[in-house]
Enzyme design. Structure first.
Site, PDB file in Angstrom:
ATOM      1  NE  ARG A  27      -5.419  -7.578 -26.891  1.00 26.71           N
ATOM      2  CZ  ARG A  27      -4.760  -8.085 -27.929  1.00 26.71           C
ATOM      3  NH1 ARG A  27      -5.358  -8.969 -28.725  1.00 26.71           N
ATOM      4  NH2 ARG A  27      -3.502  -7.734 -28.171  1.00 26.71           N
ATOM      5  N   GLY A  96      -1.567 -17.952 -30.612  1.00 31.09           N
ATOM      6  CA  GLY A  96      -0.770 -17.052 -29.778  1.00 31.09           C
ATOM      7  C   GLY A  96      -1.634 -16.178 -28.888  1.00 31.09           C
ATOM      8  CB  SER A 169       5.336 -11.036 -29.647  1.00 34.41           C
ATOM      9  OG  SER A 169       3.931 -11.134 -29.554  1.00 34.41           O
ATOM     10  CB  SER A 170       2.503  -6.091 -29.021  1.00 36.72           C
ATOM     11  OG  SER A 170       1.517  -6.735 -29.810  1.00 36.72           O
ATOM     12  CD  GLN A 171      -0.007 -12.635 -29.540  1.00 39.77           C
ATOM     13  OE1 GLN A 171       0.453 -13.690 -29.090  1.00 39.77           O
ATOM     14  NE2 GLN A 171      -0.716 -12.587 -30.650  1.00 39.77           N
ATOM     15  CG  ASP A 313      -1.170  -9.807 -38.038  1.00 42.90           C
ATOM     16  OD1 ASP A 313       0.004 -10.238 -38.073  1.00 42.90           O
ATOM     17  OD2 ASP A 313      -1.943 -10.053 -37.104  1.00 42.90           O
ATOM     18  CE  LYS A 340       2.805 -11.157 -36.072  1.00 42.91           C
ATOM     19  NZ  LYS A 340       1.695 -10.666 -35.241  1.00 42.91           N
ATOM     20  NE  ARG A 386      -3.434 -12.128 -40.046  1.00 45.63           N
ATOM     21  CZ  ARG A 386      -4.730 -11.893 -39.916  1.00 45.63           C
ATOM     22  NH1 ARG A 386      -5.491 -11.796 -40.995  1.00 45.63           N
ATOM     23  NH2 ARG A 386      -5.281 -11.764 -38.724  1.00 45.63           N
ATOM     24  CE  LYS A 411      -3.457 -18.295 -36.067  1.00 43.50           C
ATOM     25  NZ  LYS A 411      -3.370 -19.037 -34.821  1.00 43.50           N
TER      26      LYS A 411
END
Length: 427
Positions: A27, A96, A169-171, A313, A340, A386, A411
């Site tokens: 961001r 993403g 997704s909040s993205q 996550d 994800k 993850r 990643k």
């Protein structure tokens, strides 16, 4: 396939200085590129996702310099919308946090850009974001499968009244929020459905404010964004540590501490995943908070039944921590695990069964009962960082664990296993 076998760990104790947050790093890079002035970002994460964002910004003509260890970036802002030189194709891997915000930002102006990525990226939905951008005038084509990348973007986004589905997704909302201030018209964004991962929207709003733009937030259901604004560099910006990455070390402390202390985040962190520590405390661990650290000391762990929508996550780490808790743990409202880096609900259920757990996989929940003794297994990681880090916790038993494709942690945390070894005493 490369593999790494972790031998049983008797005890963990020590401090970990966390790498920068992936969510904050990407961001901050995009906002610095859109801003007026020069921004110096420190404690930037060096990982695959961040490299994809940096490569894209470079291809878009943004000037930046990186330190030798890639954790400091001096970036000269564009003072407005990104401009693609001619027809441009950007390869964004499986990032993403690069694909979604860039898809929106590149709809400003009249660029022509193709965004593509790895095969898994082509399975990750983006249709809700595209629908919203089209409502604001954007010209977007799907090049392969409807609702999925790759995309051809031809600009045209001007703002206006927009709806976005918040349930996947909040993205998608993050991408719209970061782009809307640069649109010529005011934008009203209405959120449909339950907004998942709401704390990630707080990260977005916090960073936008740091870069000089504030918006009106009506209970996360409607956002009003003035058009024709500019982002302004804050000068220097310290990227806080990655709270999702902290979860593995805090969980290790809960299971086999000693005390494990993570630095770079604390009670004032903007990341919702710090609430993971509250879950460990509810399970029986002892948590100590500071302004720039969180520490976890071992406790007798008990199963929980919780809604994990706010920390999806970090909730993955609870799934493997549950192997060390008394009773059956249920994690609820985690449908977005399925969209994800892999279908994480399926992957987690499959691999937990390999180590002997009894698992019920629902559409949006997982229920885990640990075995009397964990089994040694080869853990598939599904090219998902993850999965590799979560299952490293199995070594905190008296059983080894073999992690397949351990380098997938690049990643977000390339030296994760070295850091875990540093605080570990072998059995």
């Amino acid at each position: 396939m490369e593999s790494l076998t972790l031998q049983p760990i008797a005890r963990v104790d020590g401090a970990i200085n966390l790498p920068g947050s992936k969510s904050v790093s990407n961001r901050a890079l995009l906002l610095a590129a859109l801003a007026c002035g020069k921004t110096v970002l420190t404690n930037l994460l060096d990982s695959d996702d961040v490299r994809h964002m940096l490569n894209a910004l470079s291809a878009l003509g943004i000037d930046y310099t990186l330190s030798a260890d890639r954790t400091r970036c001096d970036i000269i802002g564009n003072g407005g919308a990104l401009r693609a030189p001619g027809d441009l194709e950007l390869f964004l891997g499986n990032a993403g946090t690069a694909m979604r915000p860039l898809a929106a930002a590149l709809c400003l102006g009249q660029n022509e850009t193709v965004l593509t990525g790895e095969p898994r990226m082509k399975e990750r939905p983006i249709g809700h974001l595209v629908d919203s951008l089209r409502q604001g005038g954007a010209n977007i084509d799907y090049l392969e499968q409807e609702n999925y990348p790759p995309l051809r973007l031809r600009g045209g986004f001007t703002g206006g009244d927009i709806e976005v589905d918040g349930s996947v997704s909040s993205q998608f909302l993050t991408a719209l929020l970061m782009t809307a201030p640069l649109a010529p018209k005011d934008t009203i964004i209405r959120v449909k459905g339950e907004l998942v991962s709401k704390p990630y929207i707080d990260i977005t709003l916090n960073l936008m404010k740091t870069f000089g733009v504030e918006i009106m937030n009506h209970h996360y259901q409607q956002f009003v964004v003035k058009g024709g604004q500019q982002y302004h560099s804050p000068g220097r910006y310290l990227v806080e540590g990655d709270a999702s990455s902290a979860s593995y070390f805090l969980a290790a402390g809960a299971i086999k501490g000693g005390t494990v202390k993570v630095t770079g985040i604390g009670r004032k962190s903007m990341q919702g995943d710090i609430r993971f520590a509250d879950v460990l405390e509810k399970m029986g661990a002892t948590i100590t908070w500071g302004d720039d650290f969180i520490a976890c000391t071992r406790g007798e762990l008990h199963a929980i039944d919780m809604d994990m929508n706010h920390i999806p996550d970090a909730a993955m780490t609870i799934a493997t921590t549950a192997l060390f808790a008394k009773g059956t743990t249920t994690l609820r409202n985690i449908y977005n695990w399925r969209v994800k880096e892999t279908d994480r609900l399926f992957a987690m259920a499959t691999e937990l069964r390999k180590v002997g757990a009894e698992v019920e996989e629902g559409d949006d929940y997982i229920r885990i009962t640990p075995p009397a003794k964990l089994h040694h297994a080869d853990i598939g990681t599904y090219n998902d960082h993850r999965m590799a880090m979560c299952f490293s916790l199995v070594a905190l038993s008296d059983t080894p664990v073999t992690i397949l494709d351990p380098k997938c942690t690049a990643k977000t945390f390339p030296d994760y296993f070295e850091q875990l070894a540093r605080i570990s005493t072998p059995a």
